[in-house]
Motif scaffolding. Sequence first.
Motif, PDB file in Angstrom:
ATOM      1  N   VAL A  44       0.835  -1.199   0.000  1.00  0.00           N
ATOM      2  CA  VAL A  44       0.000   0.000   0.000  1.00  0.00           C
ATOM      3  C   VAL A  44       0.875   1.256   0.000  1.00  0.00           C
ATOM      4  O   VAL A  44       0.622   2.208  -0.741  1.00  0.00           O
ATOM      5  N   ALA A  45       1.916   1.258   0.834  1.00  0.00           N
ATOM      6  CA  ALA A  45       2.785   2.436   0.927  1.00  0.00           C
ATOM      7  C   ALA A  45       3.490   2.706  -0.398  1.00  0.00           C
ATOM      8  O   ALA A  45       3.566   3.860  -0.848  1.00  0.00           O
ATOM      9  N   PHE A  53       0.945  10.577  -3.979  1.00  0.00           N
ATOM     10  CA  PHE A  53       0.441  11.121  -2.717  1.00  0.00           C
ATOM     11  C   PHE A  53       1.605  11.567  -1.840  1.00  0.00           C
ATOM     12  O   PHE A  53       2.696  10.999  -1.886  1.00  0.00           O
ATOM     13  N   GLU A  54       1.353  12.575  -1.010  1.00  0.00           N
ATOM     14  CA  GLU A  54       2.416  13.113  -0.162  1.00  0.00           C
ATOM     15  C   GLU A  54       2.678  12.239   1.052  1.00  0.00           C
ATOM     16  O   GLU A  54       3.827  12.054   1.457  1.00  0.00           O
ATOM     17  N   ALA A  55       1.613  11.708   1.657  1.00  0.00           N
ATOM     18  CA  ALA A  55       1.763  11.005   2.933  1.00  0.00           C
ATOM     19  C   ALA A  55       0.644   9.993   3.112  1.00  0.00           C
ATOM     20  O   ALA A  55      -0.313   9.951   2.328  1.00  0.00           O
ATOM     21  N   VAL A  56       0.776   9.185   4.162  1.00  0.00           N
ATOM     22  CA  VAL A  56      -0.300   8.280   4.569  1.00  0.00           C
ATOM     23  C   VAL A  56      -0.662   8.570   6.021  1.00  0.00           C
ATOM     24  O   VAL A  56       0.207   8.691   6.881  1.00  0.00           O
ATOM     25  N   GLN A  77      11.061   0.812   2.987  1.00  0.00           N
ATOM     26  CA  GLN A  77      10.251   0.313   1.883  1.00  0.00           C
ATOM     27  C   GLN A  77       9.862   1.427   0.913  1.00  0.00           C
ATOM     28  O   GLN A  77       9.300   1.154  -0.155  1.00  0.00           O
ATOM     29  N   THR A  78      10.127   2.674   1.289  1.00  0.00           N
ATOM     30  CA  THR A  78       9.745   3.838   0.491  1.00  0.00           C
ATOM     31  C   THR A  78      10.923   4.803   0.437  1.00  0.00           C
ATOM     32  O   THR A  78      11.908   4.645   1.167  1.00  0.00           O
ATOM     33  N   SER A 326      -4.176  12.576  -9.923  1.00  0.00           N
ATOM     34  CA  SER A 326      -3.361  12.189  -8.780  1.00  0.00           C
ATOM     35  C   SER A 326      -4.186  11.630  -7.640  1.00  0.00           C
ATOM     36  O   SER A 326      -3.652  11.109  -6.682  1.00  0.00           O
ATOM     37  N   ALA A 327      -5.507  11.750  -7.718  1.00  0.00           N
ATOM     38  CA  ALA A 327      -6.359  11.261  -6.649  1.00  0.00           C
ATOM     39  C   ALA A 327      -6.999   9.931  -6.977  1.00  0.00           C
ATOM     40  O   ALA A 327      -7.878   9.486  -6.288  1.00  0.00           O
ATOM     41  N   SER A 328      -6.547   9.288  -8.035  1.00  0.00           N
ATOM     42  CA  SER A 328      -7.130   8.004  -8.400  1.00  0.00           C
ATOM     43  C   SER A 328      -6.753   6.950  -7.377  1.00  0.00           C
ATOM     44  O   SER A 328      -5.724   7.032  -6.722  1.00  0.00           O
ATOM     45  N   SER A 329      -7.614   5.940  -7.265  1.00  0.00           N
ATOM     46  CA  SER A 329      -7.425   4.923  -6.241  1.00  0.00           C
ATOM     47  C   SER A 329      -6.201   4.078  -6.522  1.00  0.00           C
ATOM     48  O   SER A 329      -5.946   3.663  -7.650  1.00  0.00           O
ATOM     49  N   THR A 330      -5.426   3.799  -5.458  1.00  0.00           N
ATOM     50  CA  THR A 330      -4.267   2.915  -5.588  1.00  0.00           C
ATOM     51  C   THR A 330      -4.504   1.594  -4.891  1.00  0.00           C
ATOM     52  O   THR A 330      -3.617   0.773  -4.821  1.00  0.00           O
ATOM     53  N   SER A 331      -5.690   1.412  -4.347  1.00  0.00           N
ATOM     54  CA  SER A 331      -6.011   0.176  -3.656  1.00  0.00           C
ATOM     55  C   SER A 331      -7.353  -0.310  -4.156  1.00  0.00           C
ATOM     56  O   SER A 331      -8.200   0.478  -4.559  1.00  0.00           O
ATOM     57  N   SER A 332      -7.566  -1.598  -4.112  1.00  0.00           N
ATOM     58  CA  SER A 332      -8.822  -2.144  -4.613  1.00  0.00           C
ATOM     59  C   SER A 332      -9.977  -1.925  -3.660  1.00  0.00           C
ATOM     60  O   SER A 332     -11.118  -2.152  -4.004  1.00  0.00           O
TER      61      SER A 332
END
Length: 348
Positions: A44-45, A53-56, A77-78, A326-332
């Motif tokens: 996810v990260a 994205f800037e942060a989580v 990992q990032t 840039s706001a598109s989903s990166t997770s299902s």
Amino acid sequence: MTVRLHWFLPTTGDDRDVVGVRARDSLRSRATLRPPTLDYLAQVARATESAGFEAVLTPTGSDCEDAWLTTAALIPQTTRLKFLVAFRPGAITPPLAAQMAATYQRLSGGRLLLNTVTGSDADEQRAYGDFLAHDDRYARTAEFLHLLHTAWNGEPYDFDGVHYRVAGGHLRRPPLPRPPVFFGGSSQAALPVAARYADTYLTWGEPPAAVAAKLARVRELAAEHDRKLSYGIRLHVISRDTAAEAWAEAGRILAALDPAAIRAAHERFSRSESAGQRAMAALSGGRTDRLEIHPNLWAGFGPVPGPRWSALMSRSPNASRSTPPSASSTSSSPGSRTWRRRSGSGSA
């Protein structure tokens, strides 16, 4: 106007349905649940970082993994992703928090953001050994943040307050840069603390007029200390190619829920000590049908337990709202984002 987008790190676990809420069919397999393993959270990260994205945002609480330890494990990992680490002032002392933040900044290359969680559920606070009343907790948070900034100055200090006492405090290696302090809270006890000590004031998604009024009050209070804050809003986002597809996904999520679980959650949040959670519960009314109070903004039982506002976004040029690339989903699974807004850019 500068907008910074943050994603959500699912340290409670992840799913295509609502995590932690019983499904309508109690025998339904939970095989789709994704445990918060290091491998999954790293996936996810990395996806969040790759998407720009800037942060989580990383939560804190008894139902999730520890935010400090989890995000520290994700540093290697990032490469540039920042971690908005939630912590409770009542569970850690200010000098230790100042030292931990300084260490984190050095090990991560300056990628720490701090989210101050004063606490909203009295039962959970007591489970952590914290028995202070609601307003007293915010008074303690004020002392905590004062001491945090004092320690980061790098000079020896003493302090004798109501909630903390420090003799000979000294942080020999202050953090560079200082971690920005994020702060949420909607009560009358919370707003003055945010105005005096926070760098970014956070709010949940309420009707635009309500958010505008609250931010205006924070600006007034901050001006009394000659300060200007930035502002952020947290929404749960369901993104599909069209608005119809996004609403269909919302309907699918709601249809899978047990009505009894929804009623129980609504009753619990209606009794919360958090003014923000009570406001969310009042807006949703425990409903599971479509309650669209603002275009494509859904007040109801969102993609995590409890009342939330969800933004349903589409990429169709004919939709009333469109999501930036840039706001598109990166997770299902539906996630959460912190939308950070600079001060002076108008009401949110």
